[in-house]
Every structure is written in C-alpha cells, then in structure tokens.
Design a protein around this motif. Structure first.
Motif, short mmCIF file in Angstrom:
data_model
loop_
_atom_site.label_atom_id
_atom_site.label_comp_id
_atom_site.label_asym_id
_atom_site.label_seq_id
_atom_site.Cartn_x
_atom_site.Cartn_y
_atom_site.Cartn_z
N LEU A 21 0.83 -1.21 0.00
CA LEU A 21 0.00 0.00 0.00
C LEU A 21 0.87 1.26 0.00
O LEU A 21 1.77 1.40 0.81
N THR A 22 0.57 2.16 -0.95
CA THR A 22 1.23 3.47 -0.98
C THR A 22 0.16 4.54 -0.88
O THR A 22 -0.78 4.56 -1.68
N ARG A 23 0.30 5.40 0.10
CA ARG A 23 -0.63 6.54 0.20
C ARG A 23 -0.01 7.71 -0.55
O ARG A 23 0.75 8.50 0.02
N ALA A 24 -0.34 7.79 -1.83
CA ALA A 24 0.29 8.81 -2.68
C ALA A 24 -0.24 10.20 -2.37
O ALA A 24 0.50 11.18 -2.40
N LEU A 25 -1.54 10.30 -2.08
CA LEU A 25 -2.14 11.58 -1.64
C LEU A 25 -2.93 11.30 -0.37
O LEU A 25 -3.67 10.32 -0.30
N GLY A 42 7.65 19.94 -5.89
CA GLY A 42 7.84 19.07 -4.73
C GLY A 42 8.80 17.95 -5.08
O GLY A 42 9.07 17.71 -6.26
N PRO A 43 9.29 17.24 -4.07
CA PRO A 43 10.29 16.19 -4.31
C PRO A 43 9.74 15.02 -5.11
O PRO A 43 8.52 14.81 -5.15
N SER A 44 10.64 14.28 -5.72
CA SER A 44 10.27 13.10 -6.50
C SER A 44 9.54 12.07 -5.64
O SER A 44 9.95 11.79 -4.51
N GLY A 45 8.48 11.53 -6.19
CA GLY A 45 7.75 10.47 -5.51
C GLY A 45 6.77 10.95 -4.45
O GLY A 45 6.18 10.16 -3.73
N HIS A 46 6.54 12.27 -4.37
CA HIS A 46 5.70 12.80 -3.30
C HIS A 46 4.25 13.06 -3.72
O HIS A 46 3.47 13.57 -2.93
N GLY A 47 3.93 12.74 -4.99
CA GLY A 47 2.51 12.77 -5.35
C GLY A 47 2.10 13.77 -6.42
O GLY A 47 0.91 13.93 -6.70
N LYS A 48 3.07 14.44 -7.08
CA LYS A 48 2.72 15.48 -8.05
C LYS A 48 1.97 14.91 -9.27
O LYS A 48 0.94 15.42 -9.68
N SER A 49 2.53 13.85 -9.85
CA SER A 49 1.87 13.28 -11.04
C SER A 49 0.53 12.67 -10.67
O SER A 49 -0.44 12.76 -11.45
N THR A 50 0.48 12.07 -9.50
CA THR A 50 -0.79 11.50 -9.03
C THR A 50 -1.85 12.60 -8.96
O THR A 50 -2.98 12.44 -9.45
N LEU A 51 -1.48 13.74 -8.39
CA LEU A 51 -2.41 14.87 -8.28
C LEU A 51 -2.83 15.36 -9.67
O LEU A 51 -4.01 15.62 -9.94
N ASP A 170 2.74 17.68 -17.36
CA ASP A 170 3.64 17.05 -16.39
C ASP A 170 5.07 17.19 -16.93
O ASP A 170 5.46 16.51 -17.86
N GLU A 171 5.81 18.10 -16.35
CA GLU A 171 7.20 18.38 -16.77
C GLU A 171 7.36 18.52 -18.28
O GLU A 171 8.10 17.79 -18.91
N PRO A 172 6.65 19.50 -18.86
CA PRO A 172 6.67 19.62 -20.32
C PRO A 172 8.04 20.02 -20.86
O PRO A 172 8.29 19.86 -22.05
N THR A 202 6.68 20.92 -12.37
CA THR A 202 8.06 21.19 -12.78
C THR A 202 9.03 20.94 -11.64
O THR A 202 8.68 21.08 -10.47
N HIS A 203 10.24 20.56 -12.01
CA HIS A 203 11.33 20.48 -11.03
C HIS A 203 12.22 21.72 -11.14
O HIS A 203 13.20 21.83 -10.41
N SER A 204 11.88 22.61 -12.05
CA SER A 204 12.74 23.78 -12.28
C SER A 204 12.31 24.95 -11.41
O SER A 204 11.19 25.45 -11.51
N1 LIG Z 1 0.50 3.29 -10.71
C1 LIG Z 1 1.11 3.24 -9.51
N2 LIG Z 1 1.11 2.10 -8.78
C2 LIG Z 1 1.68 2.04 -7.57
N3 LIG Z 1 2.31 3.09 -6.99
C3 LIG Z 1 2.34 4.25 -7.66
C4 LIG Z 1 1.76 4.39 -8.95
N4 LIG Z 1 1.95 5.66 -9.39
C5 LIG Z 1 2.64 6.28 -8.40
N5 LIG Z 1 2.87 5.44 -7.37
C6 LIG Z 1 3.54 5.79 -6.11
O1 LIG Z 1 2.89 6.93 -5.56
C7 LIG Z 1 3.82 7.86 -5.02
C8 LIG Z 1 3.67 9.20 -5.72
O2 LIG Z 1 4.08 9.06 -7.08
P1 LIG Z 1 4.00 10.24 -8.14
O3 LIG Z 1 4.24 9.64 -9.48
O4 LIG Z 1 2.74 10.97 -7.94
O5 LIG Z 1 5.24 11.15 -7.69
P2 LIG Z 1 5.83 12.48 -8.34
O6 LIG Z 1 5.79 13.53 -7.28
O7 LIG Z 1 5.17 12.76 -9.63
O8 LIG Z 1 7.37 12.09 -8.59
P3 LIG Z 1 8.38 12.52 -9.78
O9 LIG Z 1 8.82 13.92 -9.44
O10 LIG Z 1 9.51 11.55 -9.62
O11 LIG Z 1 7.66 12.40 -11.07
C9 LIG Z 1 5.19 7.20 -5.19
O12 LIG Z 1 5.52 6.55 -3.99
C10 LIG Z 1 4.98 6.21 -6.31
O13 LIG Z 1 5.85 5.12 -6.18
#
Ligand SMILES: Nc1ncnc2c1ncn2[C@@H]1O[C@H](COP(=O)(O)OP(=O)(O)OP(=O)(O)O)[C@@H](O)[C@H]1O
Ligand SMILES: [Mg+2]
Length: 225
Positions: A21-25, A42-51, A170-172, A202-204
């Motif tokens: 289980l990952t609580r992305a948001l 925000g930092p990598s993996g912290h939920g930006k793309s999910t949002l 997403d990071e165009p 963006t990361h910039s």
């Molecule tokens: N399809 C998925 N299945 C399982 N876990 C996921 C999935 N997509 C994202 N995650 C997890 O959810 C969390 C948030 O991911 P997300 O892609 O939103 O991060 P991010 O902020 O966009 O990172 P980055 O800057 O590296 O793109 C991470 O822990 C990631 O591993």
C-alpha cells in the motif's frame, strides 16, 4: 467563494494494498484559480503526477472529491468522464507522444478529427494552431525532423485542438535544453495571457518562479506557502 477552475477536497489516492500500500495523496484541499499560471512543485515520488492525473480526470480518487469547472467527477460514468476531460482539459506530457509517421499538421488534424471537427475545417484549424505555437513553417515536418522544443510545441498545439480552458502538463520541459525550454515557456505564457489556465508540474525553480500560483506537494499533502 473564489473562482476556482479546479477544486479538490480531502483528496486521497492509494495504490496497491496490504504490504504494498502506498498513500500517494493523503488529503489534499486544492483550489486552482481560473486563468492562473500554476506550478506544482515538490520532491520526486511525493505525489505530483498523481495529483495531476486526478485533477485531469485521467484517474479516479480513492477518497475525497475533484471538481473540474464546477463539475464533481465522482458521480460520472466512464463516458461522461471522458467527455468532461475532452471538453475541459488539454494534456501535454514529458515525452511528446506524437505520431512519428505523421507530419506536425497531420498530428494536429488527427486530434481535431477526434474532437469532432469536420474534415473541411481541420487543415485550416491545424495551421492556426501551428501559427499560435510559432511553427507555421514546420507544418510538413515529421517529429523526427523537429527539435525537442518544436516537438513539444506541436504537442501543445495538439492539446489545444478542443480549445479547452485548462492546459495540464507534467514536466513539459523536462527533456529540453534551456533555449528550447524558453521557447515552450513563451508559448505557454502567451496562451495564459489569452485566458487559458496553465497548470504544470516542474522540477525547475526558474519555471516555478514565473508562476502566479504555486502548489507545493510534500509526502502526499500540500505545504503552506
Ligand atoms: N501506478 C502506480 N502504482 C503504484 N504506486 C504508484 C503508482 N503511481 C505512483 N505510485 C507511487 O505513488 C507515489 C507518488 O508518485 P508520483 O508519481 O505521484 O510522484 P511524483 O511527485 O510525480 O514524482 P516525480 O517527481 O519523480 O515524477 C510514489 O511513492 C509512487 O511510487
Ligand atoms: Mg511525476
């Protein structure tokens, strides 16, 4: 209430279950002002793309709500969701996803066709959109004959096919050098001046500094200003 084109309340997203289980948001309350130039950082993996995926109706929340231009997406079936997405949101991704065998104009015409624009209008509209992104002279070039920044501008033109009020990216410029990035940013700023709500991850720091609305994501939550 403020005029928010995108609004979320207590938005959560979980991936996997049990040990994976990952609580992305974890409860995001977000308002994106209509007409803003918003950057999500925000930092990598912290939920930006999910949002990003959730506010673009590409994915569904685990909990909480998303309103897109006044419409709550939770109650919508797949068809209605796709229709809302098509009407309201233009997407641009980091890897441009252009069709390699088609010219710039044909890539845009394809999107116009999918958007229901009649054949007679497609070419003219495609050329207008190419002019808008400063690429009129490259209409007959295929993606392989274009620079990264030019390809990204074709992708932006394509995203505008439906004339959506929101451009979501997403990071165009993640794969572009600084001069190509500047060209893409100039186009985005012009579209924003024309009234589009522009939202980009963006990361910039340089790009984020040009936003008039900044959203900071950390560990699945929004951080204060
Ligand atoms: N399809 C998925 N299945 C399982 N876990 C996921 C999935 N997509 C994202 N995650 C997890 O959810 C969390 C948030 O991911 P997300 O892609 O939103 O991060 P991010 O902020 O966009 O990172 P980055 O800057 O590296 O793109 C991470 O822990 C990631 O591993
Ligand atoms: Mg991401």
């Amino acid at each position: 209430m403020s005029d928010a084109i995108i609004r979320t309340e207590n938005l959560t997203k979980e991936y996997g279950r049990g040990a994976t289980l990952t609580r992305a948001l974890r409860g995001v309350d977000l308002e994106i002002p209509r007409g803003s130039f918003t950057c999500i950082v925000g930092p990598s993996g912290h939920g930006k793309s999910t949002l990003m995926h959730l506010i673009g109706a590409l994915d569904r929340p685990s909990g909480g709500s998303v309103h897109i231009d006044g419409q709550e997406i939770a109650g919508l079936g797949e068809k209605a969701l796709a229709a809302l997405r098509a009407e309201k949101i233009g997407f641009v991704f980091q890897f441009f996803n252009l069709l390699q065998n088609l010219t710039a104009r044909e890539n845009i015409e394809t999107a116009l066709m999918l958007a229901g624009v009649g054949e007679a209008r497609q070419r003219q509209r495609a050329d207008e959109l190419l002019a808008l992104v400063q690429l009129a002279e490259k209409a007959d070039a295929k993606p392989g004959q274009l620079s990264g920044g030019q390809q990204q501008r074709v992708a932006i033109a394509r995203a505008l096919a439906n004339d959506p009020p929101v451009l979501l990216m997403d990071e165009p410029t993640g794969n572009l050098d600084s001069s190509a990035e500047a060209e893409v940013m100039a186009v985005l700023e012009e579209l924003n001046r024309q009234g589009k709500t522009v939202i980009l991850v963006t990361h910039s720091g340089e790009i984020a500094a040009r936003a008039n609305h900044l959203v900071r994501v950390r560990d699945g939550l929004l951080e204060g200003p």
